[in-house]
Write a protein that holds these residues in place. Structure first.
Motif, PDB file in Angstrom:
ATOM      1  N   VAL A 347       0.855  -1.190   0.000  1.00  0.00           N
ATOM      2  CA  VAL A 347       0.000   0.000   0.000  1.00  0.00           C
ATOM      3  C   VAL A 347       0.888   1.236   0.000  1.00  0.00           C
ATOM      4  O   VAL A 347       1.990   1.227   0.556  1.00  0.00           O
ATOM      5  CB  VAL A 347      -0.956   0.029   1.216  1.00  0.00           C
ATOM      6  N   VAL A 360      -6.075  -0.445  -4.398  1.00  0.00           N
ATOM      7  CA  VAL A 360      -5.008  -1.293  -4.928  1.00  0.00           C
ATOM      8  C   VAL A 360      -5.634  -2.369  -5.815  1.00  0.00           C
ATOM      9  O   VAL A 360      -6.801  -2.734  -5.642  1.00  0.00           O
ATOM     10  CB  VAL A 360      -4.178  -1.958  -3.799  1.00  0.00           C
ATOM     11  N   PRO A 375       1.819  -0.414  -5.768  1.00  0.00           N
ATOM     12  CA  PRO A 375       0.843  -0.934  -4.805  1.00  0.00           C
ATOM     13  C   PRO A 375      -0.069  -1.976  -5.440  1.00  0.00           C
ATOM     14  O   PRO A 375      -0.408  -1.882  -6.620  1.00  0.00           O
ATOM     15  CB  PRO A 375       0.054   0.316  -4.393  1.00  0.00           C
ATOM     16  N   GLY A 376      -0.447  -2.979  -4.644  1.00  0.00           N
ATOM     17  CA  GLY A 376      -1.338  -4.027  -5.134  1.00  0.00           C
ATOM     18  C   GLY A 376      -1.380  -5.180  -4.153  1.00  0.00           C
ATOM     19  O   GLY A 376      -0.544  -5.274  -3.247  1.00  0.00           O
TER      20      GLY A 376
END
Length: 581
Positions: A347, A360, A375-376
């Protein structure tokens, strides 16, 4: 030795020059009231030669091992990647080293017996609640003043201790050690945290009013009734909760994946949260594990974790499967080190896009290759349940229209609470069916056993009494239960419920004995059998009086009379051996 303890011996009575002690206070253990809330307060500073160093521990004779001191020092400072300027608050959790340092007061057992399982005192870990200050200072060689004030506790009261630090942190940095001693003296006069009670806690001229949650509380209720004392002056600062964070604020960037993250938490899956700062990482980890309430989170979790942690090698080894841990980290180095972990959540700083928090995306783990990865949620996991699109729409629309954050946070918390309850209720119903019937419990025979938990039988029961009765979400509930059976959370839940049922069974057996005619039973019995009954009744009485059995006081009194009656029926020499009841 690495684990050599500092400050040998028990805690000493404190030195307070010219401070008279009341008779009631003098009779209690030194620092008993302080210890009901905190283990100690630490100050960590940055030394140019030593790095992070423990400047102060209060009370000064509290025992910390060298390993614990090292962990507190490293975890009390954001790492160099965070770049935190000004004042920052965050939290960490470390493993306690060694055994019991000193006998715990009986009040600890009473608290744990009445508190919700998720809020019981930690027996194997310490929480650290940190107030860190970093400001430019030309008088310091490095050009920055860096210091942390840390509250060490075994209670997971993150909201309370954050509020406490926001009051005492600025005061401490202004007045230093004398202020800290005064604050600790004030905390040492607080009433103990008793579940179900609303307490007024005075500190630095402010009164914090808190409700200590109890198992008897209804979910989502936190009744803040006025205390039995006189109205405090000044007017109290009322905290809505001692432990609940603003769930919506913490989970804003992952709202579209809340369902998936709830399942990962339920199954005890290893998860790394890579965040830009310890504040974001610790709040994200604590928010995620709170998604399972009222279920106890039985896995390990570290709201903030660094490469200097004593468990770094244990958690990063590739020679075995990743442990069931939720790790909050800020150093991008962990992307490379923990690439073999199945779930990594990255994040960024909280951002808004068109009035909405930027969400995300779900990505394949194979795309997690570089330290500057975007981010993810990097996972190959496929959720068993379909997401609640209507809830997501309400939350995002509410954020866009700037609805009160408290109402939206409560909506999200209620959804997760109902989801967890819908999942657990069928397990509770099936478990209750394994309990022997009351009519099968007879006074003079060993009570029947609790029947074993058969997973296939439970899964068959879901068709008529499954979560679909209380939850609108569709999906593969059976597949989710099958995976849950392999998780630490099923093991933790089952052990706790079986222990509670065994105690209930023993209590029912004691009641059955007390309702029977003991004088009729003793007729024709040998002295050995009668003595055996006395010893067993005494053992049950001791367990019941230690709050280990759920029995009424009336039953306890009847058991005492039974023991007197039975001993009175024995010859004088045996009466003398058995002694008074």
């Amino acid at each position: 030795m690495d684990d050599a303890r500092s400050g040998a011996g028990p805690r000493r009575a404190r030195d307070r020059l010219g401070a008279p002690s009341s008779g009631a206070r003098a009779a209690t253990t030194p620092w008993a009231r302080f210890s009901a809330w905190l283990e100690c307060v630490c100050v960590v500073t940055f030394d140019l030669e030593l790095g992070q160093a423990l400047e102060l521990v209060y009370p000064s004779d509290f025992q910390l091992t060298d390993k614990e001191k090292s962990s507190i020092c490293y975890l009390s400072f954001p790492d160099s990647h965070s770049g935190c300027l000004g004042d920052t608050q965050f939290s960490f959790r470390i493993r306690r080293c060694g055994g019991q340092r000193s006998p715990r007061p009986a009040a600890d057992g009473r608290y744990d017996g009445e508190a919700p399982v998720a809020l019981q005192r930690e027996s194997a870990h310490y929480f650290g609640y940190v107030y860190f200050r970093q400001v430019k200072d030309s008088s310091v060689k490095r050009g920055y003043f860096q210091k942390s004030l840390v509250l060490v506790s075994r209670l997971p009261f993150v909201r309370l201790f954050q509020a406490l630090l926001s009051l005492i942190g600025p005061e401490y940095f202004d007045k230093l050690a004398p202020c800290l001693e005064a604050v600790c003296d004030e905390i040492d006069q607080w009433p103990a945290p008793v579940p179900g009670q609303t307490l007024n806690l005075p500190v630095v001229g402010v009164v914090l009013q808190v409700h200590i949650p109890s198992r008897a509380d209804r979910p989502e209720s936190s009744p803040l009734k006025q205390c039995g004392q006189e109205n405090p002056l000044p007017a109290p600062l009322v905290l809505a909760s001692v432990h609940e964070l603003d769930l919506l604020r913490c989970l804003q960037p992952v709202l579209t994946h809340v369902q998936t993250l709830w399942e990962l938490m339920l199954l005890g899956e290893p998860l790394v949260v890579l965040a830009p700062s310890p504040a974001v990482s610790s709040e994200m980890v604590l928010a995620l594990i709170s998604c399972l309430q009222p279920l106890r989170f039985c896995c390990d979790y570290r709201p903030y974790f660094t490469i200097h942690d004593s468990e770094f090698k244990e958690f990063t080894t590739r020679t075995q499967a990743p442990p069931n841990v939720v790790l909050g980290v800020t150093n991008p180095f962990f992307i490379k080190t923990l690439q073999h972990w199945p779930h990594i959540l990255r994040v960024g700083e909280p951002k808004l896009s068109g009035g909405l928090p930027k969400q995300v995306k779900l990505k394949k783990p194979s795309r997690l290759k570089t330290l500057d990865t975007k981010p993810g949620l990097y996972t190959a996991y496929t959720a068993h349940l379909r997401r609640d699109k209507a809830l997501l729409k309400r939350l995002l629309r509410g954020l866009q229209k700037t609805r009160p954050a408290g109402a939206l946070s409560a909506l999200l918390r209620r959804h997760l609470l109902e989801l967890t309850q819908s999942f657990i209720i069928p397990l509770e119903h099936y478990m209750a069916s394994l309990m022997p019937l009351r009519k099968s419990i007879t006074p003079w025979k060993t009570p029947p056993q609790i029947r074993p938990f058969h997973q296939d039988d439970f899964l068959c029961s879901l068709e008529r009494a499954g979560p679909q009765l209380t939850c609108i979400l569709k999906g593969d509930w059976l597949g989710l239960y099958r995976r849950f059976f392999k998780s630490p959370h099923f093991d933790g839940w089952y052990r706790q419920r079986r222990k509670e049922m065994a105690r209930k069974l023993e209590a029912l057996h004691l009641e059955a004995i007390c309702e029977a005619n003991v004088e009729t039973w003793t007729q024709g019995k040998s002295e050995v059998e009668v003595v055996d009954l006395v010893l067993k009744l005494r053992e049950k009485l001791v367990r019941a009086q230690g709050h280990q059995l759920p029995v009424k006081e009336e039953t306890l009194q009847r058991a005492r009379r039974y023991i007197e009656t039975v001993i009175g029926s024995l010859p004088k020499d045996l009466q003398a051996v058995l002694g008074p009841p």
